[in-house]
Design a protein around this motif. Structure first.
Motif, PDB file in Angstrom:
ATOM      1  N   ALA A  45       1.884   3.410  -3.489  1.00 24.98           N
ATOM      2  CA  ALA A  45       0.913   4.515  -3.468  1.00 24.98           C
ATOM      3  C   ALA A  45       1.211   5.483  -4.610  1.00 24.98           C
ATOM      4  N   TYR A 102      -5.118  -2.734  -1.875  1.00 23.10           N
ATOM      5  CA  TYR A 102      -4.114  -2.813  -0.811  1.00 23.10           C
ATOM      6  C   TYR A 102      -4.553  -2.006   0.411  1.00 23.10           C
ATOM      7  N   ARG A 103      -5.208  -0.872   0.134  1.00 24.75           N
ATOM      8  CA  ARG A 103      -5.674  -0.030   1.244  1.00 24.75           C
ATOM      9  C   ARG A 103      -6.717  -0.783   2.082  1.00 24.75           C
ATOM     10  N   ARG A 130      -5.766  -1.329  -7.722  1.00 29.94           N
ATOM     11  CA  ARG A 130      -4.763  -1.990  -6.887  1.00 29.94           C
ATOM     12  C   ARG A 130      -4.546  -1.188  -5.591  1.00 29.94           C
ATOM     13  N   GLY A 131      -4.452   0.116  -5.768  1.00 36.50           N
ATOM     14  CA  GLY A 131      -4.261   0.977  -4.597  1.00 36.50           C
ATOM     15  C   GLY A 131      -5.402   0.803  -3.607  1.00 36.50           C
ATOM     16  N   TRP A 132      -6.606   0.770  -4.167  1.00 38.13           N
ATOM     17  CA  TRP A 132      -7.798   0.582  -3.315  1.00 38.13           C
ATOM     18  C   TRP A 132      -7.749  -0.785  -2.628  1.00 38.13           C
ATOM     19  N   ARG A 146      -5.534   2.389  -9.891  1.00 34.72           N
ATOM     20  CA  ARG A 146      -6.390   2.810  -8.774  1.00 34.72           C
ATOM     21  C   ARG A 146      -6.991   1.612  -8.048  1.00 34.72           C
ATOM     22  N   THR A 196       0.677   2.794  -8.937  1.00 39.02           N
ATOM     23  CA  THR A 196      -0.016   1.621  -9.485  1.00 39.02           C
ATOM     24  C   THR A 196      -1.443   2.009  -9.837  1.00 39.02           C
ATOM     25  N   ARG A 249       0.834  -1.208   0.000  1.00 38.09           N
ATOM     26  CA  ARG A 249       0.000   0.000   0.000  1.00 38.09           C
ATOM     27  C   ARG A 249       0.865   1.253   0.000  1.00 38.09           C
ATOM     28  N   ASP A 250       1.901   1.211   0.853  1.00 38.85           N
ATOM     29  CA  ASP A 250       2.733   2.401   1.006  1.00 38.85           C
ATOM     30  C   ASP A 250       3.729   2.564  -0.141  1.00 38.85           C
TER      31      ASP A 250
END
Lengths: 453, 192
Positions: free
Chosen positions: A174, A185-186, A181-183, A179, A177, A170-171
């Motif tokens: 950030a 991992y978050r 994927r970011g969502w 959106r 990558t 996630r970090d």
């Protein structure tokens, strides 16, 4: 300290690399696997349209390749349990780089295995009848209950130790990558920041899960064996079946783990973390289970053969001398004896040797399940000519599709989730090099380490 | 005689001939010198024991003693159709052979009775049919050994314990999430 920091950076880069870069070969592999699955879907549509008559199964031999494959997949699902849970409980440090792969295999194999039960149903729309008309006295219900619990526990056991690594993804990714994927991992990182309270919760959850999942896994394959052992068929008439199946499951689980390790090591350049030591250690473990399997086979066959009750003579003739003899002898010699020889000989005690032994074991254990299922039903219950069974193209196609689905899910997982347990490998490495404060930071996830620095 | 009348007579004779033929083929082959009377209860229920007496009498009304009567039931099983023997009895001094029978299936039952008349040597047959109603489950498996406490309740207790532990793990995850939201600081947490 700088060397350790550099090592950390390299580890993180290695873990992140599969997510960051995707080559043409990856897409070619995915396309090939999807094509095989597509062919399997066509075969299944033929089966749905025309019924189970398109398979080789009939009234007397009513289980065949599908059920053998179901047992095979449930067996290899024990990879995650053994490597991750048992070795974690026994504090075997060398396990850390391979635990995540083992846990992936568990979840994926369970999904593939369960789907073969549905495939085996002539009318999949009636699957809910198991619950509607099920009886607690039936091993089928026990099986459904055990596999459902195991799948839930396995997904949890895969997810919980992954949380710090998901936070790392996630970090680190950030803004770099897509959106979604970011969502992802978050959401999956569930707000992990490595605080003391979070570490305590994580440690207690992992501690409980690693104990809990071992009896669940053992119960699953025991119950699978009871589906056979509690049916009145001469070759399945054994109280040893439960232990036999559990040992066989762990045995084949180790083999498939070695194969997956070798492929991922090569594909994602994990040579620094997944070393020959891991292959050899797992090879020794596999050889030990081969010895247990040999012992179980001798005990089983000798007792039955000595008494030679009605039907056993037919069974022994078919597996030792007649139509199933080539398969059964391959299982005994190629699947049980050869891996021990390969693990013991110094010349073959290396990665290549262990991979060869694992391929032998994997093929032999699938054959073993096939022989158990088909020969058990092949022994006539009444004085009539024995029935015959040969899988049709539909069954072979669905087997190929099942194996392709297994490979595809592993392939896709490696592109989304961390294939190495970064924080566990880091912790293991620090303890090994004797870094200052290593002992104090035991079980401290990598994301916390990064915050402290 | 006009055409319609002749056609009517031909039709009537045809029906009569077919009727005679049908009786000859399907009817019981009863020897003319033996009178047979099978008494079938008007109502039968699955699982109920009934007695079916068959009385054999000579042409002069004298009872036929000591004759073995075999009872068959028309049966269909696993795609095979045939006559299944369900019992035999010997006629008593009144010429009556009685079958004690417990029907196991509901529906129409076709009973066939066979006997060999004295001094004839050929099997003679009489058939009858009756309806059975009801649907009681007759087969009861042996109850086994009842070990106190070793039952579905124990299984439920084990399953509940396992799922409770999994729920506890889920609560740990909730705790992790809550701890994260409490301590969260601006910027990406845990980033180097």
């Amino acid at each position: 300290m700088a060397a350790l920091s550099e090592w950390h950076g390299r580890l993180e880069e290695t873990a992140l690399a599969p997510v960051r870069r995707t080559g043409l070969r990856y897409w070619a592999l995915v396309a090939f696997l999807l094509a095989v699955i597509g062919w399997g879907a066509y075969a299944y549509s033929v089966q749905l349209r025309d019924g189970l008559v398109v398979t080789g199964m009939r009234d007397r031999i009513s289980w065949g390749l599908y059920i053998a494959t179901f047992v095979f997949f449930i067996g290899i699902s024990h990879a995650g349990t053994l490597i991750s849970a048992i070795l974690r409980v026994s504090q075997a440090r060398w396990r850390t780089p391979v635990t995540r792969m083992a846990e992936f295999i568990t979840v994926v194999a369970l999904v593939c295995g369960a789907s073969f039960v549905i495939i085996d149903l002539g009318r999949p729309d009636r699957v809910l009848n198991v619950f509607i008309y099920g009886r607690w006295q039936s091993p089928i219900i026990w099986d459904v209950l055990a596999i459902t619990t195991y799948l839930t526990a396995s997904i949890t056991y895969l997810f919980v130790p992954m949380i710090p690594d998901l936070a790392l993804f996630r970090d680190r990714l950030a803004g770099r990558t897509s959106r979604w994927r970011g969502w992802l991992y978050r959401v999956l990182a569930i707000g992990w920041n490595g605080s003391a309270a979070q570490r305590r919760s994580l440690a207690s959850a992992i501690g409980v899960l690693m104990i809990l999942i071992i009896p669940i896994a053992v119960s699953v394959h025991t119950v699978v064996s009871w589906i056979f052992a509690m049916t009145l068929r001469v070759p399945w008439n054994s109280a040893l079946f439960g232990a036999f199946f559990v040992a066989g499951a762990i045995f084949s689980g180790i083999a498939i783990l070695i194969i997956v390790m070798a492929i991922l090591r090569r594909a994602y350049h994990l040579h620094e973390y997944v070393t020959e030591k891991h292959f050899v250690n797992l090879g020794f473990l596999m050889a030990a289970f081969a010895a247990i399997m040999i012992y179980a086979n001798i005990s089983e066959l000798l007792v039955h053969g000595y008494k030679l009750e009605e039907g056993v003579e037919f069974h022994f003739r078919q597996i030792f001398l007649a139509e199933f003899a080539p398969l059964f002898w391959f299982y005994l010699l190629g699947g049980l004896v050869a891996p021990i020889v390969i693990a013991l000989l110094p010349a073959t005690r290396n990665i290549r040797g262990m991979v060869v032994a694992s391929v032998l074991v994997t093929v032999a254990m699938w054959i073993e399940r096939y022989v158990i299922v088909v020969t058990g039903l092949h022994v006539p219950l009444m004085p009539y000519e024995p029935a015959s069974y040969a899988p049709t193209w539909v069954e072979w196609s669905l087997l190929a599709a099942g194996l392709a689905l297994f490979a595809l899910l592993i392939t896709v997982f490696t592109k989304i989730f961390p294939i190495i347990a970064v924080w566990e490998v880091a912790e293991d490495h620090e303890a090994m090099v004797g870094a200052p404060g290593a002992a104090r930071r035991a079980a401290r996830p990598a994301a916390l380490e990064t915050q402290d620095v | 005689m006009n055409v319609i009348t002749r056609r009517t007579i031909r039709t009537a004779i045809g029906f009569f001939a077919v009727g005679v033929l049908a009786l000859a083929l399907a009817g019981p082959a009863i020897a003319s010198h033996i009178h047979v009377r099978a008494t079938v209860p008007s109502e039968m229920t699955v699982g109920e024991m009934v007695r079916i007496p068959v009385a054999l009498q000579e042409a002069d009304g004298a009872p036929l003693r000591g004759t073995t009567v075999v009872f068959y039931l028309h049966a269909v099983f696993a795609g095979v159709t045939g006559e299944a023997e369900i019992g035999r009895a010997v006629t008593d001094e009144n010429g009556v052979a009685t079958l004690a029978y417990r029907p196991r299936l509901a529906g129409r039952h076709e009973l066939r009775v066979e006997y060999v008349a004295p001094a004839e040597g050929e099997v003679e047959v009489v058939s009858t049919a009756f309806e059975v109603t009801g649907g009681e489950q007759l087969y009861r498996s042996a109850p086994g050994i009842d070990v106190p406490g070793l039952n579905v309740g124990l299984l439920m207790a084990v399953v509940t314990t396992v799922w409770s532990i999994l729920l506890w793990v889920a609560l740990r995850l909730v705790a992790i999430s809550r701890a994260g939201s409490e301590v969260r600081t601006p910027g990406p947490s845990g980033a180097r």
